[in-house]
Design a protein around this motif. Sequence first.
Motif, PDB file in Angstrom:
ATOM      1  N   GLY A 147     -36.744 -28.886   8.622  1.00 48.47           N
ATOM      2  CA  GLY A 147     -37.740 -29.913   8.341  1.00 48.47           C
ATOM      3  C   GLY A 147     -39.088 -29.312   8.035  1.00 48.47           C
ATOM      4  O   GLY A 147     -39.249 -28.094   7.906  1.00 48.47           O
ATOM      5  N   ALA A 148     -40.073 -30.198   7.930  1.00 51.26           N
ATOM      6  CA  ALA A 148     -41.436 -29.809   7.572  1.00 51.26           C
ATOM      7  C   ALA A 148     -42.052 -28.913   8.640  1.00 51.26           C
ATOM      8  O   ALA A 148     -41.674 -28.961   9.808  1.00 51.26           O
ATOM      9  N   PRO A 149     -43.014 -28.095   8.235  1.00 52.98           N
ATOM     10  CA  PRO A 149     -43.615 -27.150   9.175  1.00 52.98           C
ATOM     11  C   PRO A 149     -44.537 -27.801  10.197  1.00 52.98           C
ATOM     12  O   PRO A 149     -45.193 -28.805   9.928  1.00 52.98           O
ATOM     13  N   ALA A 150     -44.566 -27.180  11.355  1.00 57.41           N
ATOM     14  CA  ALA A 150     -45.530 -27.526  12.398  1.00 57.41           C
ATOM     15  C   ALA A 150     -46.699 -26.566  12.267  1.00 57.41           C
ATOM     16  O   ALA A 150     -46.547 -25.452  11.761  1.00 57.41           O
ATOM     17  N   TRP A 151     -47.853 -26.992  12.741  1.00 58.45           N
ATOM     18  CA  TRP A 151     -49.014 -26.118  12.782  1.00 58.45           C
ATOM     19  C   TRP A 151     -49.131 -25.568  14.192  1.00 58.45           C
ATOM     20  O   TRP A 151     -49.142 -26.322  15.163  1.00 58.45           O
ATOM     21  N   ASP A 152     -49.198 -24.252  14.300  1.00 58.74           N
ATOM     22  CA  ASP A 152     -49.364 -23.579  15.579  1.00 58.74           C
ATOM     23  C   ASP A 152     -50.789 -23.033  15.631  1.00 58.74           C
ATOM     24  O   ASP A 152     -51.066 -21.956  15.102  1.00 58.74           O
ATOM     25  N   PRO A 153     -51.726 -23.785  16.240  1.00 59.55           N
ATOM     26  CA  PRO A 153     -53.123 -23.349  16.247  1.00 59.55           C
ATOM     27  C   PRO A 153     -53.349 -22.074  17.060  1.00 59.55           C
ATOM     28  O   PRO A 153     -54.292 -21.336  16.777  1.00 59.55           O
ATOM     29  N   ASP A 154     -52.491 -21.787  18.040  1.00 53.35           N
ATOM     30  CA  ASP A 154     -52.664 -20.581  18.845  1.00 53.35           C
ATOM     31  C   ASP A 154     -52.501 -19.308  18.017  1.00 53.35           C
ATOM     32  O   ASP A 154     -53.157 -18.306  18.272  1.00 53.35           O
ATOM     33  N   PHE A 155     -51.594 -19.344  17.056  1.00 44.84           N
ATOM     34  CA  PHE A 155     -51.337 -18.184  16.215  1.00 44.84           C
ATOM     35  C   PHE A 155     -51.855 -18.374  14.786  1.00 44.84           C
ATOM     36  O   PHE A 155     -51.698 -17.494  13.946  1.00 44.84           O
ATOM     37  N   ASN A 156     -52.419 -19.553  14.487  1.00 47.00           N
ATOM     38  CA  ASN A 156     -52.866 -19.923  13.145  1.00 47.00           C
ATOM     39  C   ASN A 156     -51.758 -19.697  12.120  1.00 47.00           C
ATOM     40  O   ASN A 156     -51.938 -19.013  11.110  1.00 47.00           O
ATOM     41  N   THR A 157     -50.599 -20.264  12.431  1.00 50.57           N
ATOM     42  CA  THR A 157     -49.451 -20.178  11.540  1.00 50.57           C
ATOM     43  C   THR A 157     -48.867 -21.561  11.315  1.00 50.57           C
ATOM     44  O   THR A 157     -49.076 -22.485  12.107  1.00 50.57           O
ATOM     45  N   ALA A 158     -48.134 -21.672  10.233  1.00 46.03           N
ATOM     46  CA  ALA A 158     -47.266 -22.820  10.012  1.00 46.03           C
ATOM     47  C   ALA A 158     -45.876 -22.338  10.403  1.00 46.03           C
ATOM     48  O   ALA A 158     -45.438 -21.271   9.964  1.00 46.03           O
ATOM     49  N   ASP A 159     -45.210 -23.069  11.274  1.00 42.73           N
ATOM     50  CA  ASP A 159     -43.890 -22.665  11.741  1.00 42.73           C
ATOM     51  C   ASP A 159     -42.826 -23.562  11.144  1.00 42.73           C
ATOM     52  O   ASP A 159     -42.878 -24.789  11.293  1.00 42.73           O
ATOM     53  N   LEU A 160     -41.880 -22.935  10.460  1.00 42.26           N
ATOM     54  CA  LEU A 160     -40.757 -23.661   9.888  1.00 42.26           C
ATOM     55  C   LEU A 160     -39.604 -23.632  10.885  1.00 42.26           C
ATOM     56  O   LEU A 160     -39.238 -22.559  11.377  1.00 42.26           O
ATOM     57  N   PRO A 161     -39.018 -24.796  11.170  1.00 48.40           N
ATOM     58  CA  PRO A 161     -37.851 -24.811  12.058  1.00 48.40           C
ATOM     59  C   PRO A 161     -36.624 -24.365  11.269  1.00 48.40           C
ATOM     60  O   PRO A 161     -36.351 -24.873  10.186  1.00 48.40           O
ATOM     61  N   MET A 162     -35.903 -23.398  11.813  1.00 50.84           N
ATOM     62  CA  MET A 162     -34.754 -22.851  11.091  1.00 50.84           C
ATOM     63  C   MET A 162     -33.516 -22.868  11.965  1.00 50.84           C
ATOM     64  O   MET A 162     -33.604 -22.799  13.183  1.00 50.84           O
ATOM     65  N   MET A 163     -32.368 -22.959  11.294  1.00 52.22           N
ATOM     66  CA  MET A 163     -31.088 -22.930  11.993  1.00 52.22           C
ATOM     67  C   MET A 163     -30.114 -22.100  11.167  1.00 52.22           C
ATOM     68  O   MET A 163     -30.037 -22.251   9.943  1.00 52.22           O
ATOM     69  N   MET A 164     -29.398 -21.239  11.863  1.00 51.80           N
ATOM     70  CA  MET A 164     -28.342 -20.469  11.228  1.00 51.80           C
ATOM     71  C   MET A 164     -27.078 -20.636  12.059  1.00 51.80           C
ATOM     72  O   MET A 164     -27.117 -20.472  13.285  1.00 51.80           O
ATOM     73  N   GLN A 165     -25.989 -20.969  11.389  1.00 48.51           N
ATOM     74  CA  GLN A 165     -24.711 -21.104  12.074  1.00 48.51           C
ATOM     75  C   GLN A 165     -23.780 -20.004  11.594  1.00 48.51           C
ATOM     76  O   GLN A 165     -23.738 -19.680  10.403  1.00 48.51           O
ATOM     77  N   ILE A 166     -23.034 -19.437  12.516  1.00 49.86           N
ATOM     78  CA  ILE A 166     -22.138 -18.334  12.187  1.00 49.86           C
ATOM     79  C   ILE A 166     -21.183 -18.741  11.072  1.00 49.86           C
ATOM     80  O   ILE A 166     -20.883 -17.938  10.188  1.00 49.86           O
ATOM     81  N   ALA A 167     -20.750 -19.991  11.051  1.00 51.12           N
ATOM     82  CA  ALA A 167     -19.843 -20.454  10.008  1.00 51.12           C
ATOM     83  C   ALA A 167     -20.464 -20.336   8.614  1.00 51.12           C
ATOM     84  O   ALA A 167     -19.741 -20.204   7.625  1.00 51.12           O
ATOM     85  N   ASP A 168     -21.795 -20.371   8.516  1.00 51.22           N
ATOM     86  CA  ASP A 168     -22.482 -20.283   7.223  1.00 51.22           C
ATOM     87  C   ASP A 168     -22.865 -18.862   6.838  1.00 51.22           C
ATOM     88  O   ASP A 168     -23.387 -18.640   5.745  1.00 51.22           O
ATOM     89  N   LEU A 169     -22.626 -17.916   7.725  1.00 49.62           N
ATOM     90  CA  LEU A 169     -22.976 -16.522   7.459  1.00 49.62           C
ATOM     91  C   LEU A 169     -22.070 -15.983   6.356  1.00 49.62           C
ATOM     92  O   LEU A 169     -20.845 -16.049   6.476  1.00 49.62           O
ATOM     93  N   PRO A 170     -22.643 -15.486   5.260  1.00 48.09           N
ATOM     94  CA  PRO A 170     -21.806 -14.923   4.194  1.00 48.09           C
ATOM     95  C   PRO A 170     -20.918 -13.788   4.726  1.00 48.09           C
ATOM     96  O   PRO A 170     -21.297 -13.069   5.653  1.00 48.09           O
ATOM     97  N   ASP A 171     -19.751 -13.638   4.122  1.00 47.16           N
ATOM     98  CA  ASP A 171     -18.765 -12.663   4.596  1.00 47.16           C
ATOM     99  C   ASP A 171     -19.335 -11.258   4.732  1.00 47.16           C
ATOM    100  O   ASP A 171     -19.033 -10.561   5.699  1.00 47.16           O
ATOM    101  N   ARG A 172     -20.168 -10.829   3.789  1.00 48.44           N
ATOM    102  CA  ARG A 172     -20.684  -9.458   3.869  1.00 48.44           C
ATOM    103  C   ARG A 172     -21.544  -9.256   5.118  1.00 48.44           C
ATOM    104  O   ARG A 172     -21.548  -8.195   5.716  1.00 48.44           O
ATOM    105  N   TYR A 173     -22.257 -10.316   5.542  1.00 46.44           N
ATOM    106  CA  TYR A 173     -23.058 -10.213   6.760  1.00 46.44           C
ATOM    107  C   TYR A 173     -22.186 -10.351   8.005  1.00 46.44           C
ATOM    108  O   TYR A 173     -22.470  -9.728   9.027  1.00 46.44           O
ATOM    109  N   LYS A 174     -21.120 -11.131   7.921  1.00 48.29           N
ATOM    110  CA  LYS A 174     -20.182 -11.194   9.041  1.00 48.29           C
ATOM    111  C   LYS A 174     -19.598  -9.813   9.301  1.00 48.29           C
ATOM    112  O   LYS A 174     -19.501  -9.367  10.440  1.00 48.29           O
ATOM    113  N   ARG A 175     -19.197  -9.143   8.229  1.00 49.89           N
ATOM    114  CA  ARG A 175     -18.629  -7.784   8.377  1.00 49.89           C
ATOM    115  C   ARG A 175     -19.673  -6.831   8.966  1.00 49.89           C
ATOM    116  O   ARG A 175     -19.359  -6.003   9.811  1.00 49.89           O
ATOM    117  N   HIS A 176     -20.905  -6.956   8.523  1.00 48.58           N
ATOM    118  CA  HIS A 176     -21.961  -6.047   8.973  1.00 48.58           C
ATOM    119  C   HIS A 176     -22.355  -6.288  10.431  1.00 48.58           C
ATOM    120  O   HIS A 176     -22.458  -5.356  11.215  1.00 48.58           O
TER     121      HIS A 176
END
Length: 164
Positions: A132-161
């Motif tokens: 979703g849309a970024p949050a503002w983190d005033p403590d670090f002065n960053t925009a934080d993007l929420p991210m999710m990675m699922q093992i099922a979506d990991l490309p085969d070359r990265y699964k092997r690695h």
Amino acid sequence: AATRAGGLYSETEFDLTRLQPLRGQMVELGRSCIHADHRSSGAIMVLWGALAEFMLRNGLDTMIGCASVNMRDGGHYAASVWKQLERSHLAAPQWQVQPRLALPVADLRQDIQVEPPPLIKGYLRCGARILGAPAWDPDFNTADLPMMMQIADLPDRYKRHFMA
């Protein structure tokens, strides 16, 4: 373990209610700090390999976390990164979350052609999605993007690695 620690860091920046069905198989990756003399893609690969081992050993299949985008320019770069990634890497609606303190994207330039930060590009190559849309983190002065990675979506070359 997150309950014992007071909750997930990501929950301080986003409403994660929609991720409730994943909680039993989910791990959160937080900020990492690597000494400047050792910052390289190799160091990140070692960290990600250890994370993959931890996930497999503990029966976890989903990783979430906040990916920071610097706001030295007032947030225009971050808003433009978000708008580009929203078109190409947004998670399915059932996994989308809302920021608690939203970056005011509508008040910022969103049309700058930019490259995402290297760490975000690495996550995306591994099959991660933006939640979703970024949050503002005033403590670090960053925009934080929420991210999710699922093992099922990991490309085969990265699964092997990472999971060999």
